[in-house]
Every structure is written in structure tokens, then in C-alpha cells.
Design an enzyme around this catalytic site. Sequence first.
Site, PDB file in Angstrom:
ATOM      1  CG  ASN A 192      -0.586  -0.153   2.839  1.00 41.63           C
ATOM      2  OD1 ASN A 192       1.347   0.445   2.643  1.00 41.63           O
ATOM      3  ND2 ASN A 192      -0.888  -0.872   3.422  1.00 41.63           N
ATOM      4  NE  ARG A 193      -1.940   7.151   0.375  1.00 36.17           N
ATOM      5  CZ  ARG A 193      -2.904   7.257  -0.213  1.00 36.17           C
ATOM      6  NH1 ARG A 193      -3.633   8.043  -1.159  1.00 36.17           N
ATOM      7  NH2 ARG A 193      -3.484   7.354   1.405  1.00 36.17           N
ATOM      8  CB  ALA A 194       1.342   3.454   4.548  1.00 35.19           C
ATOM      9  CD  GLU A 195       1.944  -2.856   3.681  1.00 35.56           C
ATOM     10  OE1 GLU A 195       1.739  -2.795   4.285  1.00 35.56           O
ATOM     11  OE2 GLU A 195       2.057  -2.921   2.614  1.00 35.56           O
ATOM     12  CG  ASP A 260      -6.143 -10.245   3.112  1.00 40.01           C
ATOM     13  OD1 ASP A 260      -4.899  -9.850   3.340  1.00 40.01           O
ATOM     14  OD2 ASP A 260      -6.943 -10.225   3.973  1.00 40.01           O
TER      15      ASP A 260
END
Length: 308
Positions: A192-195, A260
Site C-alpha cells: 500500500n502507499r504507506a508501506e 487480501d
Amino acid sequence: MLEKIAQVRLLVVGDVMLDRYWFGEVDRISPEAPVPVVKVERQEERLGGAANVARNAVSLGAVAALLSVVGDDDAGRSLARLLDAGMIDAGLHVDGDLATIVKLRVIGRQQQLLRIDFETPPSHEILLAKLADFERRVADVDVVVLSDYGKGGLTHIAEMIRIARAADKPVLVDPKGDDWSRYAGATVITPNRAELKQIIGSWRSEEELADKARRLCGELGIEALLVTRSEEGMTLFADDERHHQTAQAREVFDVSGAGDTVIATLAVMVAAGADWAEAIRVANIAAGIVVGKLGTAVVTREEIAHAI
């Protein structure tokens, strides 16, 4: 393309968990502390983590197998029953020193009030047994999904990627943490964006993001990077390709397990022969449907066909 999904055989490996839900009414504040009092009226158990990926694949019509580690406890046995009921071929290695991961969510007035996590890391011996099981199973599947929740179940992920790629199987990784070197050689990684920001830092423009994403692909030797971006939709970067899908205009009820659903949908579409553009188009539709449902949920092939 959707009709070809029934022929897809998927192997999911990673951290599984039991998602427990306590639903109740809230009509007063506790006299002991400024917190709501929930009168529990109903309880549910659902597959979580890597098990939810497998469940999503089966819901789409694919055949799914799952490899993971559970404890010798009630939660582990509940997971086994749910997997069996969901027609998922589960290879659950039991670690007597492990407490099966449980996420307990307390829901009042259709809102999550509290989440309580129970977890311990699995033993090295059990993980080695799972690696041997993986090597036996990988030849019989079309695609491999490695679902990393950072709970210790994918200690040997680099070796799993090597084995799968040597067998010419696509490998999709849902990453965790700040060390992605162990994902080197995978087909696609789906942060995701934060990761992603943890790994490449922030970006000021789409061009800078594309440049950093492609550089990361080169460093890791992966074919593509799919970034899920919440209200901005999702973008896939692969060589000179860039495919973007805007977020579906739906009311967001719960984002639990949305990642998921995305990786399960992407995996079955790739294995069914879809190109990147078509695969992320369908994955984006699936994500838009699942966030409108409460808790860890699935999307059916019929729902996607209707949305298309």
C-alpha cells in the site's frame, strides 16, 4: 477471462489468523472509566491473513491451497474447520509452543470500538517443515501468493521465491516491514502507499513515483510493483508500462482485508492469462466491492461480473 479462473490453482503461504467479532449494543458509558459498555449479542469467526487470501481466491472460483502454522489450541482448530468448510486445501503445521494468532474486534453500532491481538512467533523447526511441504506442493499449482503479515511465518520467504521461480511459477508478495531484499526475484509486490513510502521515501509527483518504483523493480529483480493508494486508486509499474485505476466511487465501510482481496484477484487473473492492465482493472473492481462490507470479507465472481 473470468470463466478461465475456474482452472486456476493457487498456493497461498503466510501468516494466518482467526478474526473474531463480538457484536453488541452500546447504550451507556461505564461508571468505572470513560469507555462504552458493549452488551455482546452475537459472535462470529472468520478466516484472516493468508487464510483470507485463499478464501478470496476460492470465492472467485479458483482452487486454493494454503500453507501456514497454527498453535495446538481452540483458535487453530477453529481455523482448520473454517478452511475445510471453505473448500481450501489447508496444510496447517501445528506448533505446540505457539498461540494461534487471533484478532478480536468489538463492534458496536456498526463501528469497531476495540481490537485485541493475541500472537507468538512460530518455532524454527516447524518453519523448516513448512518449507519442505512448499517444495512438494509448488509443482502442482499455477501461481504462488506469499502473504507476509510480519508474524514470523515467512522466515524462509527468499528460498520459497527461489523454488517457485525455478519451477516457472509467478510469485506475488504482499510485503511487510522495511527489508524488501528478501522479496528479490518475485514477480510482483503489492504494497500500500504507506508501506512503499517506508522503502523509497516520499514523492512529489507521479513522474518521481514512477521513477522510484521502476528503480526499485530493477534493484529487486521483480517484474512489477502494484501500489494500492486508498482514495487515489491503484497503480502498477512494470518496465516501461504504467497502468492506473481510479478508486471505485463507493461508500467505504471497512478496509479490513482489502489488501487480501486485491492480491488474490490479481493472482487469479494473472494465472488465467490476463495482462497487467486487465488484471489490475478487475482487482480494483474487487477492492471497491469488498470495502463496502463489514470486516474481512470476500468478493464473488458474480459480483465482479455484475460490476464490469
